[in-house]
Design an enzyme around this catalytic site. Structure first.
Site, PDB file in Angstrom:
ATOM      1  N   CYS A   1      64.507   0.108  51.127  1.00 40.78           N
ATOM      2  CA  CYS A   1      64.990   0.402  49.781  1.00 40.78           C
ATOM      3  C   CYS A   1      63.893   1.054  48.957  1.00 40.78           C
ATOM      4  O   CYS A   1      62.714   1.006  49.308  1.00 40.78           O
ATOM      5  CB  CYS A   1      65.412  -0.887  49.056  1.00 40.78           C
ATOM      6  SG  CYS A   1      66.646  -1.882  49.913  1.00 40.78           S
TER       7      CYS A   1
ATOM      8  N   CYS B   1      65.750  -0.818  43.610  1.00 44.45           N
ATOM      9  CA  CYS B   1      67.050  -1.154  44.186  1.00 44.45           C
ATOM     10  C   CYS B   1      67.750  -2.226  43.338  1.00 44.45           C
ATOM     11  O   CYS B   1      67.133  -3.244  42.983  1.00 44.45           O
ATOM     12  CB  CYS B   1      66.898  -1.651  45.615  1.00 44.45           C
ATOM     13  SG  CYS B   1      68.473  -2.004  46.442  1.00 44.45           S
TER      14      CYS B   1
ATOM     15  N   ASP C   1      42.172  30.402  26.542  1.00 45.91           N
ATOM     16  CA  ASP C   1      43.506  30.767  26.065  1.00 45.91           C
ATOM     17  C   ASP C   1      43.561  30.674  24.545  1.00 45.91           C
ATOM     18  O   ASP C   1      43.115  29.683  23.949  1.00 45.91           O
ATOM     19  CB  ASP C   1      44.544  29.833  26.691  1.00 45.91           C
ATOM     20  CG  ASP C   1      45.953  30.158  26.264  1.00 45.91           C
ATOM     21  OD1 ASP C   1      46.556  31.065  26.859  1.00 45.91           O
ATOM     22  OD2 ASP C   1      46.448  29.510  25.314  1.00 45.91           O
TER      23      ASP C   1
END
Length: 498
Positions: free
Chosen positions: A34, A38, A448
């Site tokens: 699982c 679950c 930037d």
């Protein structure tokens, strides 16, 4: 993480969905495995054992849980935050390399022997490349069984199985149901039990899927960036969905991706169904869906300057790409020009050199041209300064000749070094390619303009050297810090289109 038993038990007992995909829980008394979240009552700790991959669970003889469907968990964040052999191998396996080229092809791309690749994957994941690829084929088969009306024989070959018998045996082994029973369970209608050998699966059709992710996910900058920079003919924003063409191993496709509160709705139109797992993998990479936003945001939130930005809109992802070479070419087209001008340059190339496609559902017209198709273009036809023209044609030539390779398997630092050696490539171009094309989570853009403007407004150092030193505390998630810094601006990339 699967080796930290105490932590895994706590995650399972609290049904913590943040750990889905990080590890898998196998239950000794039931023989099933699982995901941590679950919904069934957790087993006793003494009956739990933990594995790092679904393939390892299957190799150990465990079957997938029918309730939590562990094979559909988000992918492990490990493979997108590392650049070592195992992580690069996992990215290539997700891209279908083992199915198309075998283990020798995988090893050759990585620059190692098949034995070395097998040994390292087994040591970390409990399964070798063939078992990992088999688990992916089983998941693809289940998806086609449950969401299409295709005959089982076509599904078998579309999912990559060599024979119908192998397909049937694998589905029964992994899901404890026959392919027909899987379809009946999903649709409520009896499935045909007959199967005949199919022709090559080139059936064109649209598939609707749900792409899971770890919450939270902020779609604003993710889809805003993709929509604002979309190249006409190749990408578009239509009816609340980002749509684009895909160049795939067996043909081409079109993806439509729509943000939903708990998943991304994905509609794929494929010329060849064998491209399904690759198309899914590339869409997930494009949207950075396998990231662990809680771990990322927790570290960035530790900086008092970034904390308000994270708290305001947590879960930002890095908008990436479905084609690394395409993004590199577009990055050069965008050097020192506006977003609108970069789109215009790219659109001209697409019209002149792109491969036409049909799009009955929208306005997409072409695949972005490959480096090979651009290798014959006349440099004088490029409406840009001569120096940038040289940068672009040099990159095209290196990509077309194979001297430079940019892909899911790229070593981030090595690729950045090689890009910086090309004429006209400065740190900004190399770093934006590292961040958005190659997926380096720690790529940073201190030069930037948007980042520097945000830094200045927030009281951070705005010179590249000083900002880089200040950003050391954000490692290894500086690419995500860039998203939060960009989000302080009013540029369209930061807003979900309406």
């Amino acid at each position: 993480m699967h080796s930290d038993r105490e932590r895994c038990v706590r995650a399972v007992q609290s049904k913590d969905a943040r750990f889905d995909g990080w590890f898998f829980t196998a239950v000794l008394t039931t023989g099933i495995y699982c995901r941590p979240s679950c919904p069934v009552v957790p087993p006793k700790p003494g009956n739990m054992t933990f594995y790092p991959s679904a393939a390892a669970c299957q190799q150990a003889g465990f079957r997938a849980c029918k309730r939590c469907r562990p094979d559909t968990s988000p992918g492990s964040p490990e493979w997108n935050q590392r650049a070592d052999l195992v992580a690069r191998a996992m990215r290539l396996i997700a891209d279908g390399v083992v199915d198309r080229e075998g283990v020798p092809g995988l090893a050759a791309r990585l620059g190692y022997s098949s034995r070395q690749v097998e040994r390292q994957l087994r040591a970390e994941l409990g399964a070798g490349p063939l078992a990992l690829a088999r688990a992916q084929r089983a998941q693809t088969a289940r998806l086609l069984i449950e969401t299409t009306a295709l005959p089982m024989a076509e599904i078998a070959f579309a999912a990559g199985f060599a024979s119908i018998r192998t397909f049937n045996d694998t589905v029964r082994e992994v899901y404890a149901l026959s392919p027909g029973d899987l379809r009946t369970r999903a649709t409520g209608r009896p499935a045909s039990r007959t199967a005949t050998a199919p022709t090559t699966p080139t059936t064109r059709g649209a598939l609707s899927l749900r792409l899971p992710f770890r919450a939270p996910l902020n779609p604003d900058n993710l889809f805003g960036h993709l929509a604002a920079t979309a190249v006409p003919g190749v990408e578009e924003w239509r009816d609340g969905s980002y749509r684009r063409t895909l160049r795939l191993p067996y043909g081409h496709g079109i993806a439509a991706l729509t943000p939903r509160p708990d998943h991304i709705a994905c509609r794929l139109t494929l010329g060849d169904l064998r491209d399904l797992p690759v198309a899914i993998s590339r869409c997930r990479r494009l949207l950075d869906l396998d990231a662990d936003p809680v771990a990322i945001d927790d570290q960035l939130r530790a900086d008092p300057v970034l904390a308000p930005l994270v708290d305001k809109a947590p879960g930002r992802r890095v908008p990436r790409t479905v084609d690394e070479a395409e993004f590199a070419l577009r990055a050069v087209l965008g050097q020192q020009v506006s977003t609108a001008a970069a789109r215009t340059h790219a659109a001209r190339l697409v019209t002149a050199h792109g491969e036409p496609v049909d799009d009955p559902e929208g306005g997409l017209t072409h695949l972005f041209p490959s480096a090979g198709a651009l290798a014959t273009l006349d440099p004088e036809s490029l409406a840009m300064p001569r120096t940038r023209r040289t940068t672009f044609t040099t990159l095209v030539r290196q990509l077309a000749d194979g001297e430079l390779h940019l892909g899911a398997d790229s070593d981030w630092q090595e690729s950045r070094t090689r890009l910086l050696a090309l004429p006209g490539f400065g740190p900004w171009t190399a770093d934006v390619i590292s961040m958005r094309a190659l997926g380096d989570p720690d790529a940073f853009l201190p030069t930037d303009l948007g980042v520097r403007r945000a830094a200045r407004e927030l009281g951070l150092p705005s010179t590249p050297a000083a900002l880089t030193a200040r950003a050391a505390a954000w490692r290894p998630w500086r690419a995500y810090a860039v998203q939060y810094l960009w989000a302080t601006d009013s540029h369209p990339i930061n807003f979900l289109p309406v």
